[in-house]
Design a protein around this motif. Structure first.
Motif, short mmCIF file in Angstrom:
data_model
loop_
_atom_site.label_atom_id
_atom_site.label_comp_id
_atom_site.label_asym_id
_atom_site.label_seq_id
_atom_site.Cartn_x
_atom_site.Cartn_y
_atom_site.Cartn_z
N ARG A 142 -15.79 13.82 11.27
CA ARG A 142 -17.54 13.59 11.20
C ARG A 142 -17.48 12.68 10.07
NH1 ARG A 142 -18.77 17.93 11.03
NH2 ARG A 142 -18.86 18.27 13.64
N SER A 143 -16.97 12.74 8.74
CA SER A 143 -16.65 12.42 7.58
C SER A 143 -16.54 10.83 7.36
CB SER A 143 -16.68 13.30 6.25
OG SER A 143 -15.17 13.08 6.09
N SER A 144 -15.39 10.39 8.28
CA SER A 144 -15.14 9.61 8.43
C SER A 144 -16.16 8.35 9.40
CB SER A 144 -13.54 8.99 8.94
OG SER A 144 -13.45 9.67 10.42
N ARG A 145 -16.84 8.92 9.68
CA ARG A 145 -17.60 7.73 10.72
C ARG A 145 -18.13 6.90 9.73
NH1 ARG A 145 -19.91 12.17 15.59
NH2 ARG A 145 -18.27 12.78 16.02
N ASP A 146 -18.83 5.81 10.15
CA ASP A 146 -19.94 4.70 9.49
C ASP A 146 -21.18 5.46 9.46
OD1 ASP A 146 -16.98 3.60 8.85
OD2 ASP A 146 -17.92 1.88 10.07
N MET A 147 -21.89 5.24 10.51
CA MET A 147 -22.99 6.06 11.02
C MET A 147 -22.55 8.00 10.92
SD MET A 147 -24.08 2.53 13.46
CE MET A 147 -23.02 2.50 13.57
N ALA A 148 -23.30 8.43 10.39
CA ALA A 148 -23.98 9.91 10.78
C ALA A 148 -24.34 9.65 11.30
CB ALA A 148 -23.54 10.52 9.07
N HIS A 149 -26.08 9.56 11.41
CA HIS A 149 -27.24 10.20 11.83
C HIS A 149 -27.83 8.35 11.72
CE1 HIS A 149 -26.98 14.43 10.29
NE2 HIS A 149 -26.80 13.67 9.65
N ILE A 150 -28.15 8.70 13.33
CA ILE A 150 -28.96 6.96 13.92
C ILE A 150 -30.58 7.40 13.25
CG2 ILE A 150 -29.30 5.02 16.19
CD1 ILE A 150 -25.88 6.21 17.00
N LYS A 151 -30.89 7.10 13.15
CA LYS A 151 -32.47 7.29 12.58
C LYS A 151 -33.23 6.43 13.34
CE LYS A 151 -31.88 10.32 9.45
NZ LYS A 151 -32.50 10.64 7.37
N CYS A 152 -32.87 4.31 13.48
CA CYS A 152 -33.73 3.29 14.30
C CYS A 152 -32.28 2.61 15.25
CB CYS A 152 -33.56 2.48 13.23
SG CYS A 152 -31.67 2.21 12.48
N VAL A 153 -33.00 2.30 16.12
CA VAL A 153 -32.94 1.74 17.32
C VAL A 153 -33.44 0.51 17.59
CG1 VAL A 153 -32.96 3.93 18.53
CG2 VAL A 153 -34.59 1.88 18.51
N LYS A 154 -32.57 -0.53 18.09
CA LYS A 154 -33.03 -2.48 17.94
C LYS A 154 -33.96 -1.83 19.90
CE LYS A 154 -29.49 -4.05 16.07
NZ LYS A 154 -27.64 -4.66 15.64
#
Length: 644
Positions: free
Chosen positions: A426-438
């Motif tokens: 989990r710590s190696s992920r680039d994006m831990a929390h996705i707080k925005c969308v397109k």
């Protein structure tokens, strides 16, 4: 309601734009091997939010926690040369929306800071000894990364460009501030041309400093300025300071370059907070488990005398009491006090040795240029302290890893191993929390209301678009017979099959609670299950077969009505269910009373009752096709009606 004079002003100030000061740093680190925790300590001490690193010499393209809440995003090729990376603090790493690892010389990422999009780019240009192909490839990749950034987003480029822009700004007055160092060379000319094409200013040439705070590389008597920060020209007034910090000891030649930036943002008022969670893992402690079990069992004994409650009321009473006792005995987690598991070897002994190393480095750098003998003595002392620091770090890490391996051999070791592997993944992920969308146009949405509307449109489109299918429903037979009584052995088997450490359900009670309660818990589950069946599916007097038949018929009728494909089928089922529908079976067939039906009338009546075929499909004399159900009345010739 009474008037509160200051409340409106506070809300107004909260909605007004505010400035946030961030500190960026650029540093050619030499290598990141064995320096992760020391780098985190330096960033914390210097209050650095973002660090652009070069020559990391780490292989792969991943992300990693390095301690003190800092996260390192890196990209490397073979692990022996080049390599770039970006380090973010504990707040910014939660807002990463994209990471683009272009090569082992360029890495870019997007970070959302409320309503502002930050584009952070770390670069490491080829040295003067590299061939022209490598240099052209670098500038092509740099243009490809910067050209795709929208005009309304901010750009910050930091890195080692291996070029000298010089002290003078002749010909490049818009991008060069006139406070550089040294003489311009070919690589510096290429940097100035790129900055002019992109309309970006070289930030650390806009502040007048003494030479010691301009030099980014110093080796012996050779001193140059090769590290720079690039920002948009219209944002140069947001740069409040730029300087060199020569006292850091992670690398002896390259120096730390920092700039302070003011960013104007619109704060969003966060009204919702995540709910606190019960610490169910505290049941592993005997003292907490015994206290929790005693109080819950006392409540179960008290509930045995309750009568007149249905299944839902009994279950809610018991579940609410279990949760209240758990909060009182086990406590709740508030989401604070995170343990830094990546650097658990960082003990006091290691910190003391590294402190001596840092002091030796400062003493070596503080010796003036003319005192060569004294400078060589201090340099030798620094090298000895550096060797001791490496040895102390290696010993501490080995001891911590040995303790970890010993704990993995215990009965709980397998569970701990999976937990550790999951945390590291989990710590190696680039994006831990996705707080925005397109949105559909590719624009990043940050406001909560706009994000909810975007998800609403997406799911409406997903759920309402019909795929191609044969339009033939698969009907499976359902067992509508009587269900056997739940026994105690079935409850015990179900409780034993529950796995520990799983997520709680809607009732917020894990399986470990029922395992802890043992027979008392199984007995309570059995009572709740039987009570639910008696109050819901079973009739009041199960001994009468007719009551069982009525219950099953009600289920069959509801199922058939739900599966009715046509309005005629639903109308037929509703008509059959009426009490008057069976009256024709009790009528005497008398021609005087009109109850003696001829063969055709009887055939049509029975067919309509059963929903079977009435006639063959044919065309009526009125020109309308008559279907097999015969639902048609001819109006052309009243004397010759069609079958009805």
């Amino acid at each position: 309601m009474s008037h509160q004079p200051g409340r409106g002003r506070r809300k107004k100030r909260a909605r007004e734009p505010k400035y946030v000061r961030l500190r960026y740093a650029s540093w050619n680190i030499g290598t990141m091997t064995g320096k992760g925790r020391e780098l985190a300590d330096v960033m914390k001490g210097r209050r650095i939010n973002v660090a652009f690193l070069q020559e990391t010499k780490w292989k792969g393209a991943r992300a990693r926690e390095i301690g003190e809440g800092y996260k390192f995003y890196y990209c490397g090729s073979d692990g022996r040369r080049n390599g770039v990376g970006i380090v973010l603090d504990r707040h910014l790493k939660q807002n990463v929306t994209n990471v683009d690892r272009k090569s082992d010389r360029i890495i870019a990422m997007k970070v959302m800071l409320e309503n502002v999009t930050l584009n952070l780019i770390s670069v490491y240009a080829p040295q003067s000894g590299c061939d022209d192909v490598a240099k052209e490839k670098f500038w092509e990749d740099f243009d490809a990364v910067t050209m795709t950034i929208p005009a309304n987003e901010e750009i910050y480029v930091g890195g080692d460009f291996n070029g000298h822009v010089g002290r003078m700004n002749v010909g490049y007055e818009r991008v060069h501030g006139g406070f550089g160092f040294g003489t311009r060379n070919t690589q510096g000319e290429a940097l100035l041309q790129a900055a002019t094409a992109l309309d970006m200013a070289i930030a650390n040439t806009w502040f007048q400093k003494r030479d010691e705070h301009l030099i980014t590389y110093k080796s012996g008597n050779h001193a140059t300025q090769i590290d720079y920060f690039l920002v948009k020209r219209n944002k140069i007034n947001c740069i409040k300071d730029s300087k060199i910090i020569p006292g850091e000891h992670l690398t002896s030649q390259h120096r730390l370059l920092v700039i302070d930036v003011n960013i104007k943002i619109q704060f969003c008022i966060r009204t919702e907070r995540p709910p606190a969670k019960i610490r169910w893992h505290m049941l592993e402690k005997n003292e907490c488990a015994i206290k929790f079990k005693e109080r819950v069992i006392d409540k179960m004994i008290e509930m045995n005398g309750m009568e007149g409650l249905n299944a839902n009321e009994c279950w809610n009473e018991m579940a609410n009491y279990i949760r209240r006792v758990a909060k009182d005995v086990l406590g709740e987690s508030k989401g604070k006090g995170v343990i830094d598991k990546e650097t658990w070897w960082w003990n006091e002994e290691v910190q003391g040795v590294l402190k001596k190393k840092k002091q030796a480095f400062k003493e070596w750098q503080s010796v003036e240029t003319g005192q060569e003998v004294e400078k060589e003595i201090k340099r030798t002392e620094y090298i000895e302290c550096k060797k001791k620091a490496k040895r102390a770090v290696a010993i501490a890490r080995t001891a911590a890893q040995d303790n970890l391996y010993e704990s993995l051999n215990s009965p709980k070791g397998e569970k701990q191993l999976y937990r550790l592997a999951k945390a590291r993944e989990r710590s190696s992920r680039d994006m831990a929390h996705i707080k925005c969308v397109k949105d559909d146009a590719g624009k990043v949405i940050t406001k909560d209301e706009a994000i909810k509307e975007r998800w609403k449109v997406y799911f409406e489109r997903l759920m309402n678009e019909e795929n191609e299918w044969g339009r033939v429903l698969e009907h499976r037979l359902i067992n509508m017979g009587a269900v056997k009584e739940i026994c105690m052995d079935e409850v015990r088997t179900a409780v034993r099959s529950m796995k520990n450490g799983k997520s709680v359900g809607p009732d917020d009670i894990p399986g470990e609670v029922w395992k802890l309660l043992r027979e008392d818990g199984c007995r309570r589950l059995l009572t709740s299950g039987r009570l639910g069946r008696l109050k819901g599916a079973q009739p009041d007097n199960p001994a009468l077969q007719r009551l069982w038949d009525d219950t099953l018929c009600e289920r069959s009728y509801a199922q058939l009505l739900a599966q009715a494909a046509r309005v005629e089928d639903a109308a037929r089922l509703k008509a059959v269910r009426q009490p008057e529908s069976r009256a024709c079976l009790q009528a005497l067939p008398s021609p005087h009373l009109g109850t003696l039906l001829d063969n055709d009338t009887l055939r049509v009546g029975v067919a309509l009752r059963l929903g079977s075929k009435v006639c063959e499909p044919h065309r009526c004399i009125c020109g309308v096709m008559v279907e097999a159900n015969g639902h048609h009345v001819c109006g052309a010739v009243p004397e010759t009606p069609c079958d009805q």
